[in-house]
Write a protein that holds these residues in place. Sequence first.
Motif, PDB file in Angstrom:
ATOM      1  N   HIS A  20       1.876  -4.252  -4.538  1.00 64.26           N
ATOM      2  CA  HIS A  20       1.702  -2.806  -4.203  1.00 64.26           C
ATOM      3  C   HIS A  20       1.750  -2.562  -2.601  1.00 64.26           C
ATOM      4  O   HIS A  20       2.032  -1.927  -1.908  1.00 64.26           O
ATOM      5  CB  HIS A  20       0.308  -2.166  -4.632  1.00 64.26           C
ATOM      6  CG  HIS A  20       0.909  -1.772  -6.318  1.00 64.26           C
ATOM      7  ND1 HIS A  20       1.890  -1.459  -6.826  1.00 64.26           N
ATOM      8  CD2 HIS A  20      -0.010  -2.123  -7.426  1.00 64.26           C
ATOM      9  CE1 HIS A  20       1.927  -1.442  -7.873  1.00 64.26           C
ATOM     10  NE2 HIS A  20       0.687  -1.455  -8.437  1.00 64.26           N
ATOM     11  N   SER A  62       4.814  -3.600  -0.772  1.00 62.11           N
ATOM     12  CA  SER A  62       6.153  -3.039  -1.113  1.00 62.11           C
ATOM     13  C   SER A  62       6.751  -1.923  -0.262  1.00 62.11           C
ATOM     14  O   SER A  62       7.869  -1.494  -0.184  1.00 62.11           O
ATOM     15  CB  SER A  62       5.743  -1.979  -2.520  1.00 62.11           C
ATOM     16  OG  SER A  62       4.900  -0.892  -2.220  1.00 62.11           O
ATOM     17  N   GLN A 109      -0.173   4.472  -6.982  1.00 65.19           N
ATOM     18  CA  GLN A 109       1.179   4.180  -6.937  1.00 65.19           C
ATOM     19  C   GLN A 109       1.976   5.039  -7.530  1.00 65.19           C
ATOM     20  O   GLN A 109       3.206   5.136  -7.064  1.00 65.19           O
ATOM     21  CB  GLN A 109       1.344   2.704  -7.331  1.00 65.19           C
ATOM     22  CG  GLN A 109       2.540   2.047  -6.851  1.00 65.19           C
ATOM     23  CD  GLN A 109       2.873   1.550  -5.329  1.00 65.19           C
ATOM     24  OE1 GLN A 109       2.164   2.135  -4.625  1.00 65.19           O
ATOM     25  NE2 GLN A 109       3.542   0.561  -4.939  1.00 65.19           N
ATOM     26  N   SER A 140      -1.850   8.977  -1.139  1.00 57.24           N
ATOM     27  CA  SER A 140      -1.571   7.998  -2.152  1.00 57.24           C
ATOM     28  C   SER A 140      -1.658   6.601  -1.399  1.00 57.24           C
ATOM     29  O   SER A 140      -2.293   5.639  -2.076  1.00 57.24           O
ATOM     30  CB  SER A 140      -0.072   8.043  -2.673  1.00 57.24           C
ATOM     31  OG  SER A 140       0.331   9.504  -3.174  1.00 57.24           O
ATOM     32  N   ARG A 141      -1.278   6.285  -0.470  1.00 58.69           N
ATOM     33  CA  ARG A 141      -1.380   5.114   0.357  1.00 58.69           C
ATOM     34  C   ARG A 141      -2.499   4.737   0.690  1.00 58.69           C
ATOM     35  O   ARG A 141      -3.121   3.561   0.605  1.00 58.69           O
ATOM     36  CB  ARG A 141      -0.240   4.836   1.597  1.00 58.69           C
ATOM     37  CG  ARG A 141       1.218   4.861   1.274  1.00 58.69           C
ATOM     38  CD  ARG A 141       1.453   3.795   0.428  1.00 58.69           C
ATOM     39  NE  ARG A 141       1.563   2.570   0.625  1.00 58.69           N
ATOM     40  CZ  ARG A 141       2.009   1.655  -0.099  1.00 58.69           C
ATOM     41  NH1 ARG A 141       2.377   1.795  -1.209  1.00 58.69           N
ATOM     42  NH2 ARG A 141       1.909   0.275   0.524  1.00 58.69           N
ATOM     43  N   VAL A 186      -4.048   3.238  -2.569  1.00 57.47           N
ATOM     44  CA  VAL A 186      -3.421   1.846  -2.789  1.00 57.47           C
ATOM     45  C   VAL A 186      -4.475   1.001  -2.121  1.00 57.47           C
ATOM     46  O   VAL A 186      -4.571  -0.065  -2.461  1.00 57.47           O
ATOM     47  CB  VAL A 186      -2.105   1.996  -2.206  1.00 57.47           C
ATOM     48  CG1 VAL A 186      -1.769   0.344  -2.165  1.00 57.47           C
ATOM     49  CG2 VAL A 186      -1.167   2.561  -3.163  1.00 57.47           C
ATOM     50  N   TYR A 246       9.090   2.824  -7.683  1.00 52.22           N
ATOM     51  CA  TYR A 246       7.634   2.707  -7.732  1.00 52.22           C
ATOM     52  C   TYR A 246       7.036   3.096  -9.108  1.00 52.22           C
ATOM     53  O   TYR A 246       5.825   2.587  -9.251  1.00 52.22           O
ATOM     54  CB  TYR A 246       7.284   3.770  -6.702  1.00 52.22           C
ATOM     55  CG  TYR A 246       7.547   3.088  -5.242  1.00 52.22           C
ATOM     56  CD1 TYR A 246       6.599   2.070  -4.842  1.00 52.22           C
ATOM     57  CD2 TYR A 246       8.731   3.386  -4.465  1.00 52.22           C
ATOM     58  CE1 TYR A 246       6.287   1.624  -3.502  1.00 52.22           C
ATOM     59  CE2 TYR A 246       8.436   2.857  -3.199  1.00 52.22           C
ATOM     60  CZ  TYR A 246       7.681   1.838  -2.926  1.00 52.22           C
ATOM     61  OH  TYR A 246       7.707   1.056  -1.484  1.00 52.22           O
ATOM     62  N   ALA A 295       4.051   0.575 -10.945  1.00 58.25           N
ATOM     63  CA  ALA A 295       2.723   1.351 -11.360  1.00 58.25           C
ATOM     64  C   ALA A 295       2.473   1.129 -12.958  1.00 58.25           C
ATOM     65  O   ALA A 295       1.265   0.851 -13.017  1.00 58.25           O
ATOM     66  CB  ALA A 295       2.867   2.824 -11.061  1.00 58.25           C
TER      67      ALA A 295
END
Length: 428
Positions: A27, A30, A91, A106-107, A110, A169, A173
């Motif tokens: 993750h 990616s 993810q 979102s990141r 992560v 993605y 996940a």
Amino acid sequence: MTSQLGGRMAYAVWGVALATYFLAIFHRSSLAVAGLAASERFGISASQLATFAMLQLLVYAAMQIPVGLLVDRYGPRAVMLSGVVILTLAQTGFALAESYSVALVSRTFVGMGDAMTWICVLRLVSRWFPPRRVPVFTQLSGTVGQLGAVVAAVPMTVALREVGWTAAYLGTASLGILLALGLVFVVRDAPEGRRVSGPRMSWPGIRTSLTASWAHPGTRLGFWMHFTTQFSATAMALLWGYPFLVQGEGRSATSAGVLLTLIVVAFIYSGPLLGLLIGRHPWHRSSVVLVIVCAIVVVWTAVLAWPGPAPLWLLVLLTQVIGFGGPASMIGFDLARTSNPAERLASATGIINQAGFAASLVLVLSIGLILDWRTPGASTDYSPDAFRWALSAQYVLWGVGLAQIVRYRRRARAVIDRRALESGVPMT
């Protein structure tokens, strides 16, 4: 299965924890081959693209000490389970994001989930295997875990092209669900119990623990070793390697993906070698790191100074020397192990682990800003000259890190020499 040190149960626990770390690395990495696709999907510039990695690394680095304290308090199983749940949800959000702001959030998560895996793996290794085997299993853990970056290179490139952003993605996940089940039913904190908790945390206790860990020059030496060795490979694998190889060196997308994979190949074979080396010669841990960093500096200088695109053999050599940087950074964790008592090992590890990612954060952001500065308008068509300027930012970090390694290895050796005469403490 027996619950003795190094027995079958130890390998089962290690295997599930390692698979979780593998997924976290996937993750994390990616975005490396999806950088150009992300620029098109969200309509963003280089500095905005760098913000993805910057926030992820910032959160990862900032979480290291809190995660270490949580592991010392609640045990690695509970913390790692929380991490894999956060990773899966984050993810999924990244897969469905259609705006830059949602993708950024979102990141960020992560990075949070990613931060809750590696320290847990190290704690499980230290509890489930005999001390003499810990350095080797630490390197093996990092080596096998980095295979997640391989899956994030060529196969992820193909997935993005064949099934598109969302499906690629979402598919990855979903793997988090299986690993969460493995953590619940297989992993135990230690041979003596499924859950092994530490004392309740208090601000005075936290302050005392962190102060004591940082006060030892061995912890500081480990911090600067981690700082200096990791950032080059991380910046390349996480975000800038693919654009540099395609736009800066004129390589094809497939060739760039293979070269990025070779970084992980170097990580894989160098990890066990370094683990055996430092296990047999602990006094030379800092010397090994100094040699590796100097090799990285020399090869990067050759690539950046080469008139025109660097030849393929030199780029391959670059992937190998920076690939050694990952296992070299883990030598810093062995300094945490031999410089701190067991009750504060995770928090000391967190202090060290944030170093390389803080350096990577600075480098990733610096590269993006310099690329935008050296590129007219809002174009994302970066020239080789712009990449030379941007990647030269590494020299500042190398200079600071090398100076601090030399400084603190003298202090650490003085402390270890004094204690070795009294109690035979392992040498640095």
